[in-house]
Design a protein around this motif. Sequence first.
Motif, PDB file in Angstrom:
ATOM      1  N   PHE A 134     -56.195 -20.343 -18.834  1.00 31.05           N
ATOM      2  CA  PHE A 134     -55.004 -20.334 -17.988  1.00 31.05           C
ATOM      3  C   PHE A 134     -54.433 -21.732 -17.771  1.00 31.05           C
ATOM      4  CE2 PHE A 134     -56.318 -16.042 -17.185  1.00 31.05           C
ATOM      5  CZ  PHE A 134     -55.125 -15.384 -16.938  1.00 31.05           C
ATOM      6  N   PHE A 135     -55.179 -22.756 -18.138  1.00 35.26           N
ATOM      7  CA  PHE A 135     -54.620 -24.116 -18.160  1.00 35.26           C
ATOM      8  C   PHE A 135     -54.034 -24.432 -19.525  1.00 35.26           C
ATOM      9  CE2 PHE A 135     -54.925 -28.603 -19.217  1.00 35.26           C
ATOM     10  CZ  PHE A 135     -54.278 -29.195 -18.143  1.00 35.26           C
ATOM     11  N   GLN A 136     -54.780 -24.185 -20.564  1.00 32.37           N
ATOM     12  CA  GLN A 136     -54.411 -24.621 -21.912  1.00 32.37           C
ATOM     13  C   GLN A 136     -53.194 -23.901 -22.457  1.00 32.37           C
ATOM     14  OE1 GLN A 136     -55.050 -26.948 -23.909  1.00 32.37           O
ATOM     15  NE2 GLN A 136     -55.634 -26.341 -25.987  1.00 32.37           N
ATOM     16  N   VAL A 137     -53.109 -22.598 -22.262  1.00 27.06           N
ATOM     17  CA  VAL A 137     -52.001 -21.839 -22.848  1.00 27.06           C
ATOM     18  C   VAL A 137     -50.648 -22.292 -22.300  1.00 27.06           C
ATOM     19  CG1 VAL A 137     -50.984 -19.547 -23.122  1.00 27.06           C
ATOM     20  CG2 VAL A 137     -53.442 -19.868 -23.424  1.00 27.06           C
ATOM     21  N   PRO A 138     -50.449 -22.349 -20.982  1.00 29.75           N
ATOM     22  CA  PRO A 138     -49.171 -22.869 -20.487  1.00 29.75           C
ATOM     23  C   PRO A 138     -48.928 -24.320 -20.894  1.00 29.75           C
ATOM     24  CG  PRO A 138     -50.318 -21.666 -18.757  1.00 29.75           C
ATOM     25  CD  PRO A 138     -51.297 -21.848 -19.875  1.00 29.75           C
ATOM     26  N   TYR A 139     -49.994 -25.120 -20.936  1.00 32.58           N
ATOM     27  CA  TYR A 139     -49.858 -26.530 -21.304  1.00 32.58           C
ATOM     28  C   TYR A 139     -49.335 -26.690 -22.725  1.00 32.58           C
ATOM     29  CZ  TYR A 139     -51.229 -31.367 -22.292  1.00 32.58           C
ATOM     30  OH  TYR A 139     -51.230 -32.689 -22.652  1.00 32.58           O
ATOM     31  N   VAL A 140     -49.890 -25.941 -23.649  1.00 33.67           N
ATOM     32  CA  VAL A 140     -49.475 -26.038 -25.048  1.00 33.67           C
ATOM     33  C   VAL A 140     -48.086 -25.433 -25.255  1.00 33.67           C
ATOM     34  CG1 VAL A 140     -50.062 -25.364 -27.412  1.00 33.67           C
ATOM     35  CG2 VAL A 140     -51.856 -26.085 -25.860  1.00 33.67           C
ATOM     36  N   ALA A 141     -47.692 -24.489 -24.398  1.00 40.62           N
ATOM     37  CA  ALA A 141     -46.373 -23.863 -24.531  1.00 40.62           C
ATOM     38  C   ALA A 141     -45.242 -24.783 -24.109  1.00 40.62           C
ATOM     39  CB  ALA A 141     -46.326 -22.583 -23.701  1.00 40.62           C
ATOM     40  N   MET A 142     -45.531 -25.800 -23.313  1.00 40.26           N
ATOM     41  CA  MET A 142     -44.477 -26.606 -22.707  1.00 40.26           C
ATOM     42  C   MET A 142     -43.595 -27.377 -23.685  1.00 40.26           C
ATOM     43  SD  MET A 142     -46.303 -28.017 -19.217  1.00 40.26           S
ATOM     44  CE  MET A 142     -44.818 -28.828 -18.609  1.00 40.26           C
ATOM     45  N   PRO A 143     -44.120 -27.985 -24.781  1.00 36.53           N
ATOM     46  CA  PRO A 143     -43.250 -28.790 -25.646  1.00 36.53           C
ATOM     47  C   PRO A 143     -42.064 -28.035 -26.214  1.00 36.53           C
ATOM     48  CG  PRO A 143     -45.529 -29.263 -26.132  1.00 36.53           C
ATOM     49  CD  PRO A 143     -45.531 -28.102 -25.187  1.00 36.53           C
ATOM     50  N   ALA A 144     -42.241 -26.755 -26.540  1.00 36.64           N
ATOM     51  CA  ALA A 144     -41.142 -25.980 -27.100  1.00 36.64           C
ATOM     52  C   ALA A 144     -40.034 -25.771 -26.083  1.00 36.64           C
ATOM     53  CB  ALA A 144     -41.648 -24.625 -27.605  1.00 36.64           C
ATOM     54  N   GLU A 145     -40.342 -25.976 -24.787  1.00 36.17           N
ATOM     55  CA  GLU A 145     -39.359 -25.773 -23.728  1.00 36.17           C
ATOM     56  C   GLU A 145     -38.856 -27.082 -23.137  1.00 36.17           C
ATOM     57  OE1 GLU A 145     -41.844 -23.433 -21.282  1.00 36.17           O
ATOM     58  OE2 GLU A 145     -41.637 -21.628 -22.498  1.00 36.17           O
ATOM     59  N   LEU A 146     -39.628 -28.154 -23.312  1.00 34.03           N
ATOM     60  CA  LEU A 146     -39.201 -29.449 -22.802  1.00 34.03           C
ATOM     61  C   LEU A 146     -38.062 -30.031 -23.627  1.00 34.03           C
ATOM     62  CD1 LEU A 146     -42.639 -31.133 -21.974  1.00 34.03           C
ATOM     63  CD2 LEU A 146     -40.998 -30.158 -20.369  1.00 34.03           C
ATOM     64  N   MET A 157     -45.970 -34.826 -29.245  1.00 37.81           N
ATOM     65  CA  MET A 157     -47.315 -34.532 -29.724  1.00 37.81           C
ATOM     66  C   MET A 157     -48.090 -35.807 -30.040  1.00 37.81           C
ATOM     67  SD  MET A 157     -48.003 -31.362 -29.593  1.00 37.81           S
ATOM     68  CE  MET A 157     -47.035 -31.413 -28.096  1.00 37.81           C
ATOM     69  N   THR A 158     -47.378 -36.840 -30.515  1.00 43.46           N
ATOM     70  CA  THR A 158     -48.055 -38.098 -30.810  1.00 43.46           C
ATOM     71  C   THR A 158     -48.643 -38.703 -29.546  1.00 43.46           C
ATOM     72  OG1 THR A 158     -46.581 -38.513 -32.683  1.00 43.46           O
ATOM     73  CG2 THR A 158     -47.775 -40.398 -31.803  1.00 43.46           C
ATOM     74  N   TRP A 159     -47.875 -38.686 -28.453  1.00 37.24           N
ATOM     75  CA  TRP A 159     -48.403 -39.136 -27.160  1.00 37.24           C
ATOM     76  C   TRP A 159     -49.600 -38.292 -26.748  1.00 37.24           C
ATOM     77  CZ3 TRP A 159     -46.841 -42.603 -23.142  1.00 37.24           C
ATOM     78  CH2 TRP A 159     -45.788 -43.470 -23.502  1.00 37.24           C
ATOM     79  N   ARG A 160     -49.455 -36.996 -26.908  1.00 37.38           N
ATOM     80  CA  ARG A 160     -50.526 -36.099 -26.482  1.00 37.38           C
ATOM     81  C   ARG A 160     -51.801 -36.349 -27.288  1.00 37.38           C
ATOM     82  NH1 ARG A 160     -51.023 -29.637 -27.674  1.00 37.38           N
ATOM     83  NH2 ARG A 160     -53.199 -29.488 -27.056  1.00 37.38           N
ATOM     84  N   ILE A 161     -51.661 -36.501 -28.606  1.00 39.31           N
ATOM     85  CA  ILE A 161     -52.845 -36.698 -29.442  1.00 39.31           C
ATOM     86  C   ILE A 161     -53.476 -38.052 -29.174  1.00 39.31           C
ATOM     87  CG2 ILE A 161     -53.701 -36.834 -31.809  1.00 39.31           C
ATOM     88  CD1 ILE A 161     -52.994 -34.035 -30.790  1.00 39.31           C
ATOM     89  N   ALA A 162     -52.665 -39.064 -28.853  1.00 38.31           N
ATOM     90  CA  ALA A 162     -53.228 -40.370 -28.514  1.00 38.31           C
ATOM     91  C   ALA A 162     -54.112 -40.268 -27.272  1.00 38.31           C
ATOM     92  CB  ALA A 162     -52.110 -41.383 -28.303  1.00 38.31           C
TER      93      ALA A 162
END
Length: 468
Positions: A134-146, A157-162
Motif C-alpha cells: 500500500f506504500f509502493q503501488v501508489p508511490y510508483v504510480a505517481m510519475p505518470a501523473e506528475l 526516475m534518475t533522481w529516484r534511482i540515485a
Amino acid sequence: MKTPPGAGSSATGSLPRSVHAGYALGSLATGAFGTVPGLLLLPYLTDTLGVAAGLAALLVLLPKAWDVLVNPVAGRISDRTRSRWGARRPYLLVAGLALAVLFASIFAAPFGSGPAAVAYVAFAFLATATAFAFFQVPYVAMPAELTGDYAERTRLMTWRIAVLALAILVSGAVAPLVVSAGGDGVTGHRWMGLFVAALIALGALGAFLGTRSAPTGTVGESEPTLRAQLAVAGANRPFRALLICFVVQSAGVATILAGVNYFAGQILRDEESGPTLLFVCFVGPALLVMPIWTRIGARLGKRTALVVASLILAVGAFALVAAPVLPAVAVYLMVALLGVGYAGQQVFALAMLPDCIAHETARTGRRQAGVFTGLWTAGETFGLALGPGIYGLVLQLSGYVSSDTGSAAAQSDTARLGVLLGFTLIPALLIAPPVLLLRQYTLTAQALTDATPDGRVDHGVVVGDESR
C-alpha cells in the motif's frame, strides 16, 4: 465520461527540483525494505534461529508472494481514492509509517528460537509485505501523473534511482554493521530492525512532504472491475514484455543479495567486513555512473540501453565463478562491474514503465496507473522474494548446515560450492535470457507522440528517444 488522453499528467514541462528530490526520498523506504530482508532475513533464520535452509527459503518467499494478490488490489483502491492530498499521497504517509513499525517487529524475536519464533517471523513479514504494497503501488504510480513529459519521467526516475542506490548502500552496508555492533544474534538483529525502521519512516515522511506542492493529476475513470483492469494491462504488449523481463531479472538480483553474507563468509572468509565491502562495491559505482547511463540512453534508446546494462550485470555475475582463485581485490572490482550494470538495469526499466502507462492512457482514454503499477510492484516484490527462495533451496540441496548461535557453522566443500553458484551462475542465468522478451517492446518517444492527438511529448531532451 472518459479522461482525455494524457489526463492524469497535469504537468507537461519540467518539475521543480524540490519535487524531484521529495519524490526520490520515498526510495529510502522502498530501497531499505527491498534490500535488507533479502540480505539478512535468510541468514537470520539459518544462522540465528537455527531454521533449516529449505524451510527458511519458504518463510522468505511466501509472505512476499502474497503481494502478488495484494498489490493489484492496492492499485485499484488508490486509483479510486479521493482526498485533498490527491489519490496517492495519503498512502505514502499512512502505509509508510505502518511499514516502518512492522519492519522493526520482524526482528523483535519475542519468542527467542523454536517453532513459535518461526511462526512469528512469518506472520510479521506477511504484515510488513502488506503495508509495503500500500506504500509502493501508489508511490510508483505517481510519475505518470506528475508529468506528461516523456523525458521528464526519465529525469524523475534518475533522481529516484540515485536515492534508491543510496538507500541500498546505507541499508545494505550499515545494517550488518549494526547487527555486529549490537552484539550479533537476536539482540544485534533487534537493533538493526530499529535502524532500518527509522530509514523507512524518514523516506515515507520525506516523500509525503516533498511532493505536497506537486500536481496531483486529474483523476479519470478506470475500468469498472478488477478483472477488467487486469485484462487491459495484460493486453498491453510492451508492458507485458517489460514486466516479465523485470520480474525474472529481479529474482536474479535478489539471489545475489541473498548470497552476500554467505559469499563473504564462506568464499571470501571475511564475515566481519566482507558484506559491507561487497555492498559498497556493488552500489557505490551506481551513484557515479547514473549520468553516464542517462547519456547512453539518449544515444541508444531506453530498450537498447536496458539490454546493454542487463548483459553487463549478467556477465559480471558469471565471471565471479572464479572468485575462489582470485585475489580479494579482483573480486571486489568485479562486484563493482555488477553495480554498473545494476544501475542501468534499474533506471531504464523504471523509466520505461511510465511510458507503458502513458501509452495505455492515450490508447484507451482511461487512467490505469494504479493497476499497472500494482501489477509491476507485485511482480517486482515476487521476484525479490523468489531470489532468496532460490538461494535457500540451493543451500538446502548442497547440504548447508544451519546454526542457532548467531554465527555460521562449519560447512562442507559441497555446501561452499552451493554458496558460490547461488551467488554467480544462477543469477547470470536469470538476468541475461529475459532480454530476448524486449523485442516485443516497441514504445519510443515518436510512437507515444503519434498515439497522443495533441502530441504532448517534449523532444528537446528525450532520454531513450529511439526515433532519432
